[in-house]
Design a protein around this motif. Structure first.
Motif, PDB file in Angstrom:
ATOM      1  N   UNK A 191      -6.879  20.046  -3.679  1.00 46.04           N
ATOM      2  CA  UNK A 191      -5.682  20.624  -4.288  1.00 46.04           C
ATOM      3  C   UNK A 191      -5.814  20.425  -5.786  1.00 46.04           C
ATOM      4  N   UNK A 192      -5.463  21.443  -6.519  1.00 49.94           N
ATOM      5  CA  UNK A 192      -5.575  21.350  -7.968  1.00 49.94           C
ATOM      6  C   UNK A 192      -4.689  20.221  -8.495  1.00 49.94           C
ATOM      7  N   UNK A 193      -5.276  19.383  -9.347  1.00 46.69           N
ATOM      8  CA  UNK A 193      -4.537  18.290  -9.955  1.00 46.69           C
ATOM      9  C   UNK A 193      -4.358  17.073  -9.068  1.00 46.69           C
ATOM     10  N   UNK A 194      -4.964  17.075  -7.901  1.00 47.21           N
ATOM     11  CA  UNK A 194      -4.828  15.954  -6.961  1.00 47.21           C
ATOM     12  C   UNK A 194      -6.204  15.352  -6.716  1.00 47.21           C
ATOM     13  N   UNK A 195      -6.310  14.039  -6.825  1.00 47.05           N
ATOM     14  CA  UNK A 195      -7.540  13.333  -6.508  1.00 47.05           C
ATOM     15  C   UNK A 195      -7.215  12.320  -5.417  1.00 47.05           C
ATOM     16  N   UNK A 196      -7.454  12.711  -4.174  1.00 49.96           N
ATOM     17  CA  UNK A 196      -7.108  11.894  -3.021  1.00 49.96           C
ATOM     18  C   UNK A 196      -7.809  10.548  -3.069  1.00 49.96           C
ATOM     19  N   UNK A 197      -9.083  10.543  -3.468  1.00 48.58           N
ATOM     20  CA  UNK A 197      -9.817   9.272  -3.532  1.00 48.58           C
ATOM     21  C   UNK A 197      -9.142   8.300  -4.499  1.00 48.58           C
ATOM     22  N   UNK A 198      -8.712   8.800  -5.645  1.00 43.06           N
ATOM     23  CA  UNK A 198      -8.048   7.952  -6.628  1.00 43.06           C
ATOM     24  C   UNK A 198      -6.717   7.434  -6.089  1.00 43.06           C
ATOM     25  N   UNK A 199      -5.938   8.309  -5.479  1.00 48.47           N
ATOM     26  CA  UNK A 199      -4.656   7.891  -4.916  1.00 48.47           C
ATOM     27  C   UNK A 199      -4.850   6.821  -3.842  1.00 48.47           C
ATOM     28  N   UNK A 200      -5.846   7.015  -2.986  1.00 46.36           N
ATOM     29  CA  UNK A 200      -6.127   6.014  -1.944  1.00 46.36           C
ATOM     30  C   UNK A 200      -6.604   4.701  -2.564  1.00 46.36           C
ATOM     31  N   UNK A 201      -7.374   4.801  -3.644  1.00 46.34           N
ATOM     32  CA  UNK A 201      -7.832   3.590  -4.330  1.00 46.34           C
ATOM     33  C   UNK A 201      -6.655   2.791  -4.879  1.00 46.34           C
ATOM     34  N   UNK A 248       0.822  -1.212   0.000  1.00 48.37           N
ATOM     35  CA  UNK A 248       0.000   0.000   0.000  1.00 48.37           C
ATOM     36  C   UNK A 248       0.851   1.256   0.000  1.00 48.37           C
ATOM     37  N   UNK A 249       1.906   1.247   0.792  1.00 44.34           N
ATOM     38  CA  UNK A 249       2.799   2.406   0.871  1.00 44.34           C
ATOM     39  C   UNK A 249       3.477   2.657  -0.474  1.00 44.34           C
ATOM     40  N   UNK A 250       3.749   1.615  -1.221  1.00 46.63           N
ATOM     41  CA  UNK A 250       4.448   1.733  -2.503  1.00 46.63           C
ATOM     42  C   UNK A 250       3.540   2.164  -3.652  1.00 46.63           C
ATOM     43  N   UNK A 251       2.257   2.349  -3.402  1.00 48.10           N
ATOM     44  CA  UNK A 251       1.332   2.747  -4.465  1.00 48.10           C
ATOM     45  C   UNK A 251       1.722   4.114  -5.024  1.00 48.10           C
ATOM     46  N   UNK A 252       1.476   4.306  -6.316  1.00 46.83           N
ATOM     47  CA  UNK A 252       1.730   5.629  -6.887  1.00 46.83           C
ATOM     48  C   UNK A 252       0.685   6.634  -6.402  1.00 46.83           C
ATOM     49  N   UNK A 253       1.068   7.891  -6.387  1.00 44.18           N
ATOM     50  CA  UNK A 253       0.118   8.955  -6.045  1.00 44.18           C
ATOM     51  C   UNK A 253       0.540  10.220  -6.776  1.00 44.18           C
ATOM     52  N   UNK A 254      -0.433  11.086  -7.013  1.00 45.77           N
ATOM     53  CA  UNK A 254      -0.150  12.341  -7.711  1.00 45.77           C
ATOM     54  C   UNK A 254       0.901  13.128  -6.941  1.00 45.77           C
ATOM     55  N   UNK A 255       1.910  13.559  -7.664  1.00 44.59           N
ATOM     56  CA  UNK A 255       3.009  14.349  -7.096  1.00 44.59           C
ATOM     57  C   UNK A 255       3.695  13.642  -5.919  1.00 44.59           C
ATOM     58  N   UNK A 256       3.493  12.334  -5.832  1.00 43.35           N
ATOM     59  CA  UNK A 256       4.036  11.507  -4.751  1.00 43.35           C
ATOM     60  C   UNK A 256       3.673  12.051  -3.364  1.00 43.35           C
ATOM     61  N   UNK A 257       2.466  12.599  -3.245  1.00 44.19           N
ATOM     62  CA  UNK A 257       2.039  13.164  -1.957  1.00 44.19           C
ATOM     63  C   UNK A 257       1.664  12.089  -0.936  1.00 44.19           C
ATOM     64  N   UNK A 258       1.322  10.896  -1.421  1.00 36.10           N
ATOM     65  CA  UNK A 258       0.952   9.801  -0.521  1.00 36.10           C
ATOM     66  C   UNK A 258      -0.055  10.298   0.531  1.00 36.10           C
ATOM     67  N   UNK A 259      -1.254  10.691   0.090  1.00 38.11           N
ATOM     68  CA  UNK A 259      -2.207  11.366   0.971  1.00 38.11           C
ATOM     69  C   UNK A 259      -3.030  10.416   1.848  1.00 38.11           C
TER      70      UNK A 259
END
Length: 188
Positions: free
Chosen positions: A104-114, A58-69
Protein backbone atom coordinates in the motif's frame (compact mmCIF):
# COMPACT_ATOMS: atom_id res chain seq x y z
CA UNK A 1 -16.81 15.55 43.44
CA UNK A 2 -16.25 12.84 40.81
CA UNK A 3 -14.89 15.43 38.38
CA UNK A 4 -12.45 16.69 41.01
CA UNK A 5 -11.20 13.18 41.74
CA UNK A 6 -10.82 12.51 38.03
CA UNK A 7 -8.93 15.77 37.53
CA UNK A 8 -6.58 15.03 40.45
CA UNK A 9 -5.98 11.53 39.08
CA UNK A 10 -5.15 12.87 35.62
CA UNK A 11 -2.81 15.50 37.04
CA UNK A 12 -1.08 12.86 39.16
CA UNK A 13 -0.51 10.73 36.04
CA UNK A 14 0.84 13.71 34.10
CA UNK A 15 3.23 14.67 36.90
CA UNK A 16 4.40 11.05 37.12
CA UNK A 17 5.20 10.70 33.41
CA UNK A 18 5.97 14.26 32.28
CA UNK A 19 9.65 14.76 31.38
CA UNK A 20 10.52 17.72 33.59
CA UNK A 21 14.07 19.02 33.08
CA UNK A 22 14.64 18.98 36.82
CA UNK A 23 14.09 15.24 37.03
CA UNK A 24 17.38 13.42 37.36
CA UNK A 25 16.17 10.23 35.69
CA UNK A 26 13.63 9.04 33.18
CA UNK A 27 12.62 5.42 33.62
CA UNK A 28 11.89 4.87 29.91
CA UNK A 29 15.25 6.25 28.79
CA UNK A 30 16.99 4.34 31.57
CA UNK A 31 15.32 1.10 30.41
CA UNK A 32 16.35 1.68 26.79
CA UNK A 33 19.94 2.50 27.74
CA UNK A 34 20.21 -0.61 29.94
CA UNK A 35 18.46 -3.04 27.58
CA UNK A 36 20.29 -5.81 25.79
CA UNK A 37 19.43 -8.90 23.76
CA UNK A 38 19.53 -11.75 26.24
CA UNK A 39 21.49 -14.84 25.33
CA UNK A 40 21.60 -16.67 28.67
CA UNK A 41 18.03 -17.72 29.34
CA UNK A 42 17.03 -20.01 32.19
CA UNK A 43 13.96 -22.11 32.83
CA UNK A 44 10.92 -20.67 34.53
CA UNK A 45 7.47 -19.67 33.44
CA UNK A 46 6.55 -16.27 32.08
CA UNK A 47 3.46 -15.34 34.08
CA UNK A 48 0.13 -14.83 32.35
CA UNK A 49 0.01 -11.29 33.75
CA UNK A 50 3.45 -10.45 32.31
CA UNK A 51 2.54 -11.96 28.94
CA UNK A 52 -0.67 -9.92 28.77
CA UNK A 53 1.24 -6.70 29.54
CA UNK A 54 3.79 -7.53 26.85
CA UNK A 55 1.06 -8.22 24.27
CA UNK A 56 -0.75 -4.98 25.22
CA UNK A 57 2.51 -3.08 24.68
CA UNK A 58 2.72 -4.55 21.16
CA UNK A 59 -0.88 -3.64 20.41
CA UNK A 60 -0.22 -0.05 21.51
CA UNK A 61 2.64 0.41 19.02
CA UNK A 62 2.23 3.19 16.48
CA UNK A 63 1.58 2.26 12.86
CA UNK A 64 1.09 4.15 9.62
CA UNK A 65 -2.49 5.39 9.36
CA UNK A 66 -3.14 3.34 12.52
CA UNK A 67 -3.69 0.25 10.34
CA UNK A 68 -2.07 -2.05 12.92
CA UNK A 69 -1.08 -4.54 10.18
CA UNK A 70 0.15 -7.21 12.60
CA UNK A 71 -0.90 -10.50 14.11
CA UNK A 72 0.82 -11.98 17.16
CA UNK A 73 1.10 -15.72 17.60
CA UNK A 74 2.14 -16.68 21.13
CA UNK A 75 3.86 -20.06 21.26
CA UNK A 76 4.14 -21.57 24.75
CA UNK A 77 3.73 -25.23 23.83
CA UNK A 78 7.11 -26.85 24.53
CA UNK A 79 6.94 -29.09 21.46
CA UNK A 80 6.12 -26.22 19.10
CA UNK A 81 8.75 -23.96 20.67
CA UNK A 82 11.30 -26.76 20.05
CA UNK A 83 10.29 -26.97 16.38
CA UNK A 84 11.02 -23.26 16.00
CA UNK A 85 14.26 -23.04 18.03
CA UNK A 86 16.43 -25.69 19.60
CA UNK A 87 17.67 -25.73 23.16
CA UNK A 88 15.19 -23.30 24.65
CA UNK A 89 14.72 -23.78 28.40
CA UNK A 90 11.30 -24.81 29.65
CA UNK A 91 8.99 -21.87 30.28
CA UNK A 92 10.46 -19.61 27.58
CA UNK A 93 8.01 -18.56 24.91
CA UNK A 94 8.09 -17.14 21.42
CA UNK A 95 5.88 -14.44 19.98
CA UNK A 96 5.69 -14.60 16.20
CA UNK A 97 4.90 -11.24 14.65
CA UNK A 98 3.31 -11.50 11.22
CA UNK A 99 2.44 -8.63 8.92
CA UNK A 100 -0.16 -8.22 6.21
CA UNK A 101 0.91 -9.22 2.72
CA UNK A 102 0.58 -6.75 -0.10
CA UNK A 103 1.75 -3.25 -0.82
CA UNK A 104 0.00 0.00 0.00
CA UNK A 105 1.36 3.39 -0.87
CA UNK A 106 2.87 5.10 2.16
CA UNK A 107 2.69 1.96 4.31
CA UNK A 108 5.69 -0.10 5.40
CA UNK A 109 4.32 -3.19 7.14
CA UNK A 110 7.78 -4.41 8.15
CA UNK A 111 8.50 -1.12 9.91
CA UNK A 112 5.13 -1.08 11.66
CA UNK A 113 5.66 -4.66 12.86
CA UNK A 114 9.16 -3.75 14.03
CA UNK A 115 7.68 -1.00 16.20
CA UNK A 116 5.34 -3.56 17.79
CA UNK A 117 8.24 -5.96 18.37
CA UNK A 118 10.32 -3.21 19.98
CA UNK A 119 7.46 -2.28 22.31
CA UNK A 120 7.10 -5.91 23.42
CA UNK A 121 10.88 -6.33 23.74
CA UNK A 122 11.13 -3.32 26.06
CA UNK A 123 8.00 -4.33 28.00
CA UNK A 124 9.50 -7.77 28.68
CA UNK A 125 12.73 -6.23 29.93
CA UNK A 126 10.84 -3.74 32.11
CA UNK A 127 9.19 -6.74 33.78
CA UNK A 128 12.57 -8.32 34.58
CA UNK A 129 12.47 -10.83 31.74
CA UNK A 130 14.98 -11.50 29.01
CA UNK A 131 14.08 -10.80 25.40
CA UNK A 132 15.73 -11.36 22.06
CA UNK A 133 14.51 -10.39 18.59
CA UNK A 134 15.09 -12.64 15.57
CA UNK A 135 14.37 -11.55 12.03
CA UNK A 136 16.04 -14.44 10.28
CA UNK A 137 15.91 -17.25 9.74
CA UNK A 138 12.17 -17.57 10.03
CA UNK A 139 12.07 -20.59 7.73
CA UNK A 140 11.36 -22.95 10.63
CA UNK A 141 8.17 -21.02 11.29
CA UNK A 142 7.11 -21.04 7.63
CA UNK A 143 7.55 -24.80 7.61
CA UNK A 144 4.95 -25.20 10.37
CA UNK A 145 2.80 -22.11 9.78
CA UNK A 146 -0.44 -24.11 9.55
CA UNK A 147 0.32 -25.84 12.85
CA UNK A 148 0.81 -22.39 14.39
CA UNK A 149 -2.42 -20.97 12.89
CA UNK A 150 -0.64 -18.04 11.25
CA UNK A 151 -3.42 -16.42 9.23
CA UNK A 152 -3.53 -16.50 5.45
CA UNK A 153 -2.52 -13.19 3.94
CA UNK A 154 0.19 -12.63 6.57
CA UNK A 155 3.92 -13.29 6.42
CA UNK A 156 6.27 -13.80 9.31
CA UNK A 157 8.31 -10.66 10.01
CA UNK A 158 10.04 -11.41 13.33
CA UNK A 159 10.22 -13.70 16.33
CA UNK A 160 10.50 -12.43 19.89
CA UNK A 161 11.86 -14.86 22.41
CA UNK A 162 10.96 -14.12 26.03
CA UNK A 163 11.97 -15.91 29.19
CA UNK A 164 13.70 -15.84 32.50
CA UNK A 165 17.32 -14.76 32.36
CA UNK A 166 20.25 -16.27 34.13
CA UNK A 167 20.74 -14.11 37.22
CA UNK A 168 24.53 -14.53 37.04
CA UNK A 169 24.63 -12.59 33.78
CA UNK A 170 24.43 -8.81 33.72
CA UNK A 171 23.71 -6.33 30.96
CA UNK A 172 27.25 -4.96 30.89
CA UNK A 173 28.96 -8.30 30.28
CA UNK A 174 26.22 -9.66 27.99
CA UNK A 175 25.55 -6.72 25.72
CA UNK A 176 27.32 -6.52 22.40
CA UNK A 177 29.47 -3.42 22.12
CA UNK A 178 27.85 -0.47 20.37
CA UNK A 179 29.54 1.68 17.75
CA UNK A 180 30.77 4.99 19.10
CA UNK A 181 28.39 7.91 18.64
CA UNK A 182 30.86 9.63 16.28
CA UNK A 183 30.49 6.72 13.82
CA UNK A 184 26.68 6.81 13.64
CA UNK A 185 25.57 10.40 14.26
CA UNK A 186 26.02 13.57 12.17
CA UNK A 187 25.23 16.96 13.62
CA UNK A 188 24.58 19.83 11.19
Amino acid sequence: MKKAILLVSILAMIVTIAPFPSQAQNSVVDLILKSYSARAFSSGEVSEEALEQIIEAGIKAPSARNLQPWKFTVVRDVELVGKIMRGIPKGNLIIIVSGEDGEREGINVDFDCALAVENMYLAAQSLGLGARIYTSPVGNVERIRQELDIPEGYRVIALLRIGRVDEKVDAVSSASPRKPKEKVVNYK
